[in-house]
Enzyme design. Structure first.
Site, PDB file in Angstrom:
ATOM      1  CB  CYS A 121     -75.350   1.676  57.762  1.00 17.14           C
ATOM      2  SG  CYS A 121     -73.759   2.455  58.117  1.00 17.14           S
ATOM      3  CB  CYS A 153     -71.582  -1.410  56.826  1.00 20.77           C
ATOM      4  SG  CYS A 153     -72.918  -1.311  58.051  1.00 20.77           S
ATOM      5  CB  CYS A 169     -73.885   1.765  61.946  1.00 20.81           C
ATOM      6  SG  CYS A 169     -74.055   0.144  61.180  1.00 20.81           S
ATOM      7  CB  CYS A 186     -69.633  -0.184  59.996  1.00 20.22           C
ATOM      8  SG  CYS A 186     -70.642   1.293  59.717  1.00 20.22           S
ATOM      9  CB  CYS A 221     -81.441  14.097  65.629  1.00 20.71           C
ATOM     10  SG  CYS A 221     -81.174  15.571  64.668  1.00 20.71           S
TER      11      CYS A 221
END
Length: 178
Positions: free
Chosen positions: A95, A98, A141, A144, A166
């Site tokens: 991510c 985070c 995510c 976060c 995507c």
């Protein structure tokens, strides 16, 4: 000019780009709808989930483009992302907000859509949420709440899951050692 609009403004250009992308895929344009109770509940949950950082703290940590995409649910222009045509043989994609591990490199494939595509996320790392418009499924995510992109199913790609995550390139970071 596009249908009589002045393309010098970014919103006009974005509308044109989205319309062309949808037409190329044969999709219908998205219609605005009232937010569903589930979408409202998710927004509240996401605010709580990322309560460790305020929007001001995210602005200090992220680049302006990362903030626009991860926190404000923006989208990169197709074909412009760093990871669209990158196919590493080792590591993982994390991510961009985070640092949580989201995708193994083996799950990345070339869908030709203009954004990085993955056929599955790491277990429990990528959360699916219906878009407020009810037409697509957003992926975020799980750690976060950062916006990654959207997931599409049943498009016929030769992948084990027949799914395409995507993902915006600015939402992820490749770590060859992960």
């Amino acid at each position: 000019r596009y249908l009589g609009e002045d393309l010098s403004s970014s919103s006009s250009f974005r509308r044109m780009a989205v319309s062309l992308a949808l037409a190329w895929r044969g999709a219908r344009p998205l219609r605005a709808r009232a937010r569903s109770p589930r979408a409202v509940a998710f927004t509240r949950q996401r605010t709580t989930c990322s309560a460790m950082k305020s929007e001001e703290e995210w602005k200090k940590i992220l680049t302006p483009e990362q903030f626009r995409v991860l926190r404000q649910k923006g989208t990169e222009y197709p074909g412009t992302g760093k990871y669209d045509k990158m196919f590493p043989s080792e590591g993982a994609f994390l991510c961009g907000g985070c640092g949580e591990k989201l995708y193994e490199t083996k799950a990345k494939f070339n869908s030709g859509c203009g954004w990085p595509a993955f056929y599955e996320g790491v277990d429990g790392a990528v959360k699916e949420v219906p878009d407020a418009d009810g037409m697509r499924v957003e992926i975020v995510c799980a750690a976060c709440g950062g916006h990654l992109g959207h997931v599409f199913r049943g498009e016929g790609f030769p992948t084990p899951t027949n799914e395409r995550h995507c993902v915006n390139s600015v939402s992820i970071v490749h770590d060859k050692d992960a």
